[in-house]
Write a protein that holds these residues in place. Structure first.
Motif, PDB file in Angstrom:
ATOM      1  N   ALA A  71       5.515  -5.969  -6.882  1.00  0.00           N
ATOM      2  CA  ALA A  71       4.072  -5.975  -6.624  1.00  0.00           C
ATOM      3  C   ALA A  71       3.761  -6.307  -5.167  1.00  0.00           C
ATOM      4  CB  ALA A  71       3.379  -6.973  -7.553  1.00  0.00           C
ATOM      5  N   VAL A  72       4.500  -7.241  -4.586  1.00  0.00           N
ATOM      6  CA  VAL A  72       4.279  -7.599  -3.180  1.00  0.00           C
ATOM      7  C   VAL A  72       4.694  -6.448  -2.270  1.00  0.00           C
ATOM      8  CG1 VAL A  72       5.037  -9.164  -1.338  1.00  0.00           C
ATOM      9  CG2 VAL A  72       4.359 -10.070  -3.542  1.00  0.00           C
ATOM     10  N   THR A  73       5.747  -5.754  -2.623  1.00  0.00           N
ATOM     11  CA  THR A  73       6.175  -4.599  -1.831  1.00  0.00           C
ATOM     12  C   THR A  73       5.111  -3.515  -1.825  1.00  0.00           C
ATOM     13  OG1 THR A  73       8.479  -5.084  -2.352  1.00  0.00           O
ATOM     14  CG2 THR A  73       7.982  -2.861  -1.578  1.00  0.00           C
ATOM     15  N   VAL A  74       4.593  -3.180  -2.984  1.00  0.00           N
ATOM     16  CA  VAL A  74       3.550  -2.157  -3.074  1.00  0.00           C
ATOM     17  C   VAL A  74       2.275  -2.622  -2.371  1.00  0.00           C
ATOM     18  CG1 VAL A  74       2.048  -0.905  -4.681  1.00  0.00           C
ATOM     19  CG2 VAL A  74       4.487  -1.111  -5.147  1.00  0.00           C
ATOM     20  N   ALA A  75       1.921  -3.892  -2.547  1.00  0.00           N
ATOM     21  CA  ALA A  75       0.726  -4.431  -1.889  1.00  0.00           C
ATOM     22  C   ALA A  75       0.886  -4.399  -0.375  1.00  0.00           C
ATOM     23  CB  ALA A  75       0.458  -5.854  -2.362  1.00  0.00           C
ATOM     24  N   GLY A  76       2.065  -4.722   0.127  1.00  0.00           N
ATOM     25  CA  GLY A  76       2.304  -4.652   1.570  1.00  0.00           C
ATOM     26  C   GLY A  76       2.144  -3.249   2.099  1.00  0.00           C
ATOM     27  N   TRP A  77       2.637  -2.274   1.363  1.00  0.00           N
ATOM     28  CA  TRP A  77       2.471  -0.886   1.766  1.00  0.00           C
ATOM     29  C   TRP A  77       0.987  -0.501   1.770  1.00  0.00           C
ATOM     30  CZ3 TRP A  77       0.588   3.314  -1.065  1.00  0.00           C
ATOM     31  CH2 TRP A  77       0.728   4.535  -0.445  1.00  0.00           C
ATOM     32  N   LEU A  78       0.263  -0.904   0.744  1.00  0.00           N
ATOM     33  CA  LEU A  78      -1.171  -0.589   0.675  1.00  0.00           C
ATOM     34  C   LEU A  78      -1.960  -1.280   1.791  1.00  0.00           C
ATOM     35  CD1 LEU A  78      -1.779  -0.713  -3.168  1.00  0.00           C
ATOM     36  CD2 LEU A  78      -1.846   1.302  -1.692  1.00  0.00           C
ATOM     37  N   ILE A  79      -1.597  -2.508   2.108  1.00  0.00           N
ATOM     38  CA  ILE A  79      -2.264  -3.218   3.202  1.00  0.00           C
ATOM     39  C   ILE A  79      -2.008  -2.501   4.519  1.00  0.00           C
ATOM     40  CG2 ILE A  79      -2.215  -5.345   4.565  1.00  0.00           C
ATOM     41  CD1 ILE A  79      -1.767  -6.843   1.889  1.00  0.00           C
ATOM     42  N   ALA A  80      -0.772  -2.104   4.760  1.00  0.00           N
ATOM     43  CA  ALA A  80      -0.456  -1.377   5.987  1.00  0.00           C
ATOM     44  C   ALA A  80      -1.215  -0.055   6.045  1.00  0.00           C
ATOM     45  CB  ALA A  80       1.045  -1.127   6.084  1.00  0.00           C
ATOM     46  N   GLU A  81      -1.347   0.596   4.917  1.00  0.00           N
ATOM     47  CA  GLU A  81      -2.055   1.878   4.871  1.00  0.00           C
ATOM     48  C   GLU A  81      -3.549   1.705   5.129  1.00  0.00           C
ATOM     49  OE1 GLU A  81      -2.288   5.940   4.603  1.00  0.00           O
ATOM     50  OE2 GLU A  81      -0.483   4.730   4.561  1.00  0.00           O
ATOM     51  N   THR A  82      -4.155   0.698   4.533  1.00  0.00           N
ATOM     52  CA  THR A  82      -5.595   0.508   4.712  1.00  0.00           C
ATOM     53  C   THR A  82      -5.936  -0.020   6.092  1.00  0.00           C
ATOM     54  OG1 THR A  82      -5.492  -1.713   3.753  1.00  0.00           O
ATOM     55  CG2 THR A  82      -6.039   0.112   2.272  1.00  0.00           C
ATOM     56  N   ARG A  83      -5.025  -0.733   6.733  1.00  0.00           N
ATOM     57  CA  ARG A  83      -5.289  -1.274   8.067  1.00  0.00           C
ATOM     58  C   ARG A  83      -4.815  -0.347   9.180  1.00  0.00           C
ATOM     59  NH1 ARG A  83      -7.037  -6.665   9.129  1.00  0.00           N
ATOM     60  NH2 ARG A  83      -7.241  -7.794   7.190  1.00  0.00           N
TER      61      ARG A  83
END
Length: 94
Positions: A71-83
């Motif tokens: 979950a943290v891996t996917v969230a990190g990817w999503l955070i990088a994508e949104t920012r």
């Protein structure tokens, strides 16, 4: 399962803050008015993001740790994508 997801939600907050003050990202987006996080702040946020996972290793089973890690891996990817800067996304540059 819920313990791993709860720990992941706790880890996402420092990840979001870490991405917000990333020096390289701020330079790439030319946000000179925002001060990047110092090394101490970055290491502190990094430690806070990992802390729930370390607690899971001691308290919960391997399944909770794997759920947290995924979950943290996917969230990190999503955070990088949104920012990410919109100009790089729309132009297709990598």
């Amino acid at each position: 399962m819920t313990v791993g997801l709860l720990a992941a939600l706790i880890s996402i907050v420092p990840l979001w803050l870490l991405a917000g003050g990333d020096p390289k990202r701020l330079r790439a987006t030319r946000q000179r008015e925002r001060a990047p996080h110092g090394r101490g702040m970055r290491m502190g946020l990094f430690g806070l993001a990992l802390l729930p996972g370390l607690v899971l290793v001691v308290v919960a089973g391997a399944a909770a740790v794997l759920i947290w890690f995924g979950a943290v891996t996917v969230a990190g990817w999503l955070i990088a994508e949104t920012r990410a800067p919109r100009s790089l996304i729309s132009s297709g540059a990598t």
